[in-house]
Design a protein around this motif. Structure first.
Motif, PDB file in Angstrom:
ATOM      1  N   GLY A   1       0.698  -1.420  -0.182  1.00  0.00           N
ATOM      2  CA  GLY A   1      -0.091   0.044  -0.155  1.00  0.00           C
ATOM      3  C   GLY A   1       0.675   1.312   0.072  1.00  0.00           C
ATOM      4  O   GLY A   1       0.242   2.282  -0.205  1.00  0.00           O
TER       5      GLY A   1
ATOM      6  N   GLU B   1       1.107   3.369  -3.853  1.00  0.00           N
ATOM      7  CA  GLU B   1      -0.261   3.665  -3.972  1.00  0.00           C
ATOM      8  C   GLU B   1      -0.655   4.883  -2.969  1.00  0.00           C
ATOM      9  O   GLU B   1      -1.177   5.783  -3.465  1.00  0.00           O
ATOM     10  CB  GLU B   1      -1.250   2.744  -4.161  1.00  0.00           C
ATOM     11  CG  GLU B   1      -1.039   1.611  -5.130  1.00  0.00           C
ATOM     12  CD  GLU B   1       0.091   0.548  -4.507  1.00  0.00           C
ATOM     13  OE1 GLU B   1       0.497   0.826  -3.416  1.00  0.00           O
ATOM     14  OE2 GLU B   1       0.174  -0.673  -5.399  1.00  0.00           O
ATOM     15  N   GLY B   2      -0.415   4.336  -1.878  1.00  0.00           N
ATOM     16  CA  GLY B   2      -0.744   5.395  -0.731  1.00  0.00           C
ATOM     17  C   GLY B   2      -0.125   6.798  -0.865  1.00  0.00           C
ATOM     18  O   GLY B   2      -0.887   7.925  -0.554  1.00  0.00           O
TER      19      GLY B   2
ATOM     20  N   ARG C   1      -1.361   8.873  -3.534  1.00  0.00           N
ATOM     21  CA  ARG C   1      -2.856   9.424  -3.038  1.00  0.00           C
ATOM     22  C   ARG C   1      -2.696  10.499  -2.074  1.00  0.00           C
ATOM     23  O   ARG C   1      -3.143  11.503  -2.298  1.00  0.00           O
ATOM     24  CB  ARG C   1      -3.878   8.483  -2.519  1.00  0.00           C
ATOM     25  CG  ARG C   1      -4.379   7.260  -3.332  1.00  0.00           C
ATOM     26  CD  ARG C   1      -5.203   6.231  -2.599  1.00  0.00           C
ATOM     27  NE  ARG C   1      -6.285   6.873  -2.055  1.00  0.00           N
ATOM     28  CZ  ARG C   1      -7.069   6.554  -0.927  1.00  0.00           C
ATOM     29  NH1 ARG C   1      -6.614   5.422  -0.765  1.00  0.00           N
ATOM     30  NH2 ARG C   1      -8.091   6.947  -0.513  1.00  0.00           N
TER      31      ARG C   1
ATOM     32  N   ASP D   1      -1.440  -0.899   9.332  1.00  0.00           N
ATOM     33  CA  ASP D   1      -1.148  -1.110   8.057  1.00  0.00           C
ATOM     34  C   ASP D   1      -1.081   0.285   7.169  1.00  0.00           C
ATOM     35  O   ASP D   1      -1.883   1.208   7.801  1.00  0.00           O
ATOM     36  CB  ASP D   1      -2.045  -2.109   7.097  1.00  0.00           C
ATOM     37  CG  ASP D   1      -3.469  -1.673   7.277  1.00  0.00           C
ATOM     38  OD1 ASP D   1      -3.704  -0.988   6.552  1.00  0.00           O
ATOM     39  OD2 ASP D   1      -4.349  -2.317   8.198  1.00  0.00           O
TER      40      ASP D   1
ATOM     41  N   GLU E   1      -2.454   1.061   4.339  1.00  0.00           N
ATOM     42  CA  GLU E   1      -3.711   1.342   3.650  1.00  0.00           C
ATOM     43  C   GLU E   1      -4.511   2.112   4.724  1.00  0.00           C
ATOM     44  O   GLU E   1      -5.287   3.059   4.367  1.00  0.00           O
ATOM     45  CB  GLU E   1      -4.348  -0.014   3.195  1.00  0.00           C
ATOM     46  CG  GLU E   1      -3.659  -0.587   2.064  1.00  0.00           C
ATOM     47  CD  GLU E   1      -2.598  -1.732   2.350  1.00  0.00           C
ATOM     48  OE1 GLU E   1      -2.301  -1.491   3.726  1.00  0.00           O
ATOM     49  OE2 GLU E   1      -2.436  -2.476   1.708  1.00  0.00           O
ATOM     50  N   SER E   2      -4.670   1.769   5.999  1.00  0.00           N
ATOM     51  CA  SER E   2      -5.610   2.398   6.871  1.00  0.00           C
ATOM     52  C   SER E   2      -5.100   3.643   7.125  1.00  0.00           C
ATOM     53  O   SER E   2      -5.845   4.645   7.282  1.00  0.00           O
ATOM     54  CB  SER E   2      -5.410   1.464   8.317  1.00  0.00           C
ATOM     55  OG  SER E   2      -5.953   0.288   8.222  1.00  0.00           O
TER      56      SER E   2
ATOM     57  N   THR F   1      -3.552   5.563   4.986  1.00  0.00           N
ATOM     58  CA  THR F   1      -3.758   6.578   3.818  1.00  0.00           C
ATOM     59  C   THR F   1      -5.272   6.840   3.690  1.00  0.00           C
ATOM     60  O   THR F   1      -5.701   7.794   3.335  1.00  0.00           O
ATOM     61  CB  THR F   1      -3.449   5.570   2.490  1.00  0.00           C
ATOM     62  OG1 THR F   1      -2.280   5.204   2.471  1.00  0.00           O
ATOM     63  CG2 THR F   1      -3.946   6.475   1.138  1.00  0.00           C
ATOM     64  N   ASP F   2      -6.054   5.593   4.199  1.00  0.00           N
ATOM     65  CA  ASP F   2      -7.642   5.965   4.008  1.00  0.00           C
ATOM     66  C   ASP F   2      -8.079   7.177   5.242  1.00  0.00           C
ATOM     67  O   ASP F   2      -8.835   7.911   4.903  1.00  0.00           O
ATOM     68  CB  ASP F   2      -8.632   4.849   4.552  1.00  0.00           C
ATOM     69  CG  ASP F   2      -8.451   4.024   3.420  1.00  0.00           C
ATOM     70  OD1 ASP F   2      -7.938   4.094   2.103  1.00  0.00           O
ATOM     71  OD2 ASP F   2      -8.566   2.567   3.372  1.00  0.00           O
TER      72      ASP F   2
END
Length: 210
Positions: A93, A96-97, A100, A199, A201-202, A204-205
């Motif tokens: 991630g 990509e993260g 973003r 992680d 991804e979390s 980033t979100d």
């Protein structure tokens, strides 16, 4: 905690794991210099994030400071030579993260590594176009809290956070007077954080949702 305008990332243990390559750079140098010493991954993992001066004392306690520094500089040169092909494992991630997050925040990288390592990581991860700036310990041999403030002044960062994976990262971030964000998947442990993510991804979100 205020909404940040910038995210300053630690590198090793936060964005990637290149410990095997790092260990290899030590061992190749020891072999070249005929030093009877082998460093393994487990030994090095526990030392990740340590400033160069402290690291040499731990790994080469029998060497005087000048000799240890010479070896350390040789190790870093070897590391710069092998990283472009050996690289490391970018955490899931991250590539990509970061791309973003860079649409919304200034993204910077600050590490206790030698000169030339961070740009090799950035290229390996494929994020050359989205990182605002970076700074390494090897540029001035100063601790992270000092270099955090340098980046903050240089880029007029009003509400930065530092994202890292060790107790040392937490301590240095507190000294800089900014929030510390802990990622638990890295090399270290700490209970001193403002936010924790398991992680990338979390993470980033969360920041994309602010």
């Amino acid at each position: 905690m205020l909404k940040p305008d910038s995210l300053i990332f630690d590198m090793d243990g936060t964005l990637w794991d290149a410990v095997d390559t790092y260990a290899n750079s030590w061992n190749l140098t020891f072999e070249k210099l005929q030093i009877q010493r082998i460093i393994n991954r487990n030994e090095l993992v526990g030392l990740m994030g340590m400033e160069g001066k402290k690291l040499t004392k731990v790994l080469m306690p029998d060497f005087d400071d000048d000799k240890a520094l010479d070896v350390y500089l040789d190790v870093n040169e070897t590391r710069r030579q092998i990283l472009p092909t050996s690289g490391g494992n970018v955490y899931p991630g991250v590539t990509e993260g970061i791309k973003r997050l860079a649409t919304k925040y200034k993204v910077l990288v600050l590490s206790n590594c030698a000169i030339g390592i961070i740009p090799l990581f950035i290229k390996w991860a494929g994020i050359e176009d989205v990182v605002t700036d970076y700074m390494a310990y090897g540029e001035n041999n100063m601790p992270k809290h000092h270099n955090m403030r340098l980046l903050m002044d240089k880029h007029q960062l009003e509400n930065p956070v530092y994202i890292g994976d060790t107790q040392g990262d937490a301590e240095q971030t507190r000294m800089a007077g900014i929030p510390f964000i802990f990622v638990s998947y890295g090399f270290g442990h700490t209970g001193d954080f403002d936010l924790k993510f398991d992680d990338f991804e979390s993470l980033t979100d969360y920041y994309m949702s602010l």
